[in-house]
Enzyme design. Structure first.
Site, PDB file in Angstrom:
ATOM      1  N   TYR A  21       0.834  -1.201   0.000  1.00 19.87           N
ATOM      2  CA  TYR A  21       0.000   0.000   0.000  1.00 19.87           C
ATOM      3  C   TYR A  21       0.872   1.256   0.000  1.00 19.87           C
ATOM      4  CZ  TYR A  21      -2.979   3.734   1.779  1.00 19.87           C
ATOM      5  OH  TYR A  21      -3.620   4.940   1.957  1.00 19.87           O
ATOM      6  N   GLY A  22       1.827   1.324   0.919  1.00 20.99           N
ATOM      7  CA  GLY A  22       2.712   2.479   0.972  1.00 20.99           C
ATOM      8  C   GLY A  22       3.517   2.638  -0.304  1.00 20.99           C
TER       9      GLY A  22
END
Length: 393
Positions: A215-216
């Site tokens: 996600y990051g």
């Protein structure tokens, strides 16, 4: 084998993005004033186009993810503060968490403010072109995304499609507009881009080289792509690294909702890494004020800002705040997770200086408002469903 190749290609795409482009890392330097060194932000606000970015009753705004937590909060605030000519939301109402929750937010926007959320996907370029042609947007805020850290462990391609493909589709539509009439563009990044960075607090001037989860990584790729579009097409943009947003109508996969509901129902809280974590919890109204500031900011850059509270909270203190409000003690179980970041802490100096950002809500006041909403929302348990629960099994 085909599925495996797709996953490998997807992850390779993100990794290539992390190392293949050089985003502007020199956000800050120093200059001497009255014999003292003080911060000097490289992407200072432009002056020739500033008036065009000011919000007013004549503004026409598109908010992707309009039925989401932050998107719906933003749409309501824009209506109340500026009464723009147009505020349109776009949302695909997916089932990562309860579609009924998103529909309830959209219904509230229509009922209380007369604002519509169009059902559709940001990946649909033709739909975007039609909306831009119809409304001639002056401001675009892109908040639609595949959220969640642990969900990414089992659903990596959802992040590639929603956070990369759909994002580029939107940028392609915006960059084709004549530069003299292009809308301002703000988009959601995340504190997750800092990953395993050791330096605290996190600053936009820090190198981002240690992603902790997909996600990051996908959110940092958004920033890289924005930098590329600025270099190639002169597209101005503002990326906003949100830090743990909470408040009324908040997402059911986030700690405020998850922990409050678990304590209410007498279910054990799942704490990762022995609960030895700190989060820079930021109240939604403060985040919205920062977004509104970014919508009116103009710089010849792919700018990036932290939006946090600058006051990290120990996870156990956060839990005790909920216990006190509910009058109930929590039970806990512990798990380990390499995807979790131990601490998030926003350096908001840049946003304060250039956006006028000034968060003011303490965790005690913010959680009191959340719990008041939660306890008075009869549909709260129905809103708690969705595929994000898959990652918890």
């Amino acid at each position: 084998m085909v599925e495996l190749k797709q996953k490998v290609a997807a992850i390779t795409l993100i990794i290539c993005g992390l190392v293949g482009l050089e985003i502007q890392s020199n956000f800050v330097s120093t200059r001497t004033s009255f014999g003292k060194e003080e911060p000097y932000w490289i992407n200072e606000a432009c002056t020739t186009r500033a008036d065009r970015h000011a919000l007013s009753a004549a503004s026409r705004v598109l908010v992707t993810g309009g039925a989401g937590f932050i998107g719906s909060s933003l749409m309501g605030a824009l209506h109340e503060q500026f009464a723009p000519e147009v505020v349109v939301g776009l949302d695909n109402f997916n089932d990562y968490y309860s579609p009924a929750f998103k529909k309830a937010r959209a219904h509230r926007l229509k009922k209380d403010f007369g604002r519509d959320v169009v059902a559709g996907d940001v990946c649909n370029g033709s739909l975007l072109e039609d909306l831009f042609k119809e409304h001639r947007f002056t401001h675009v805020v892109h908040l639609a995304a595949q959220a969640g850290v642990r969900y990414s462990l089992n659903h990596p391609l959802s992040y590639v499609k929603n956070n990369l493909e759909c994002y580029v589709t939107l940028l392609e539509v915006v960059r084709k507009i004549d530069p003299e009439s292009r809308p301002s563009l703000s988009y959601a990044s995340s504190s997750s881009v800092y990953g395993r960075n050791k330096k605290i607090p996190f600053s936009e001037a820090d190198a981002v080289t240690n992603p902790a989860n997909l996600y990051g990584a996908s959110k940092f790729m958004n920033e890289q792509i924005a930098a590329a579009f600025h270099h190639i097409y002169g597209l101005h943009s503002v990326g906003l690294r949100f830090f743990t947003v909470y408040g009324p109508w908040g997402r059911p996969d986030m700690a405020a909702f998850l922990f409050t509901r678990a304590i209410e129902l007498g279910k054990p809280l799942t704490l990762y890494n022995k609960g030895e974590m700190r989060r820079d919890f930021t109240y939604v109204d403060d985040i919205v004020s920062g977004i509104i500031g970014s919508m009116q900011y103009c710089a010849d850059a792919a700018a990036v800002f932290n939006l946090g509270n600058n006051q990290p909270v120990e996870l156990m203190h956060f839990i005790q705040t909920i216990e006190k409000s509910l009058g109930t003690k929590a039970t806990m179980k512990h798990k380990t997770s390499t995807a979790e970041i131990k601490e998030t802490y926003a350096d908001i100096t840049k946003a304060q200086a250039l956006l006028g950002y000034a968060p003011k809500t303490s965790i005690e006041d913010g959680m009191a408002k959340f719990i008041d909403w939660y306890q008075n929302e009869p549909r709260r348990h129905a809103f708690a469903g969705g595929h994000f629960n898959d990652r918890r099994r």
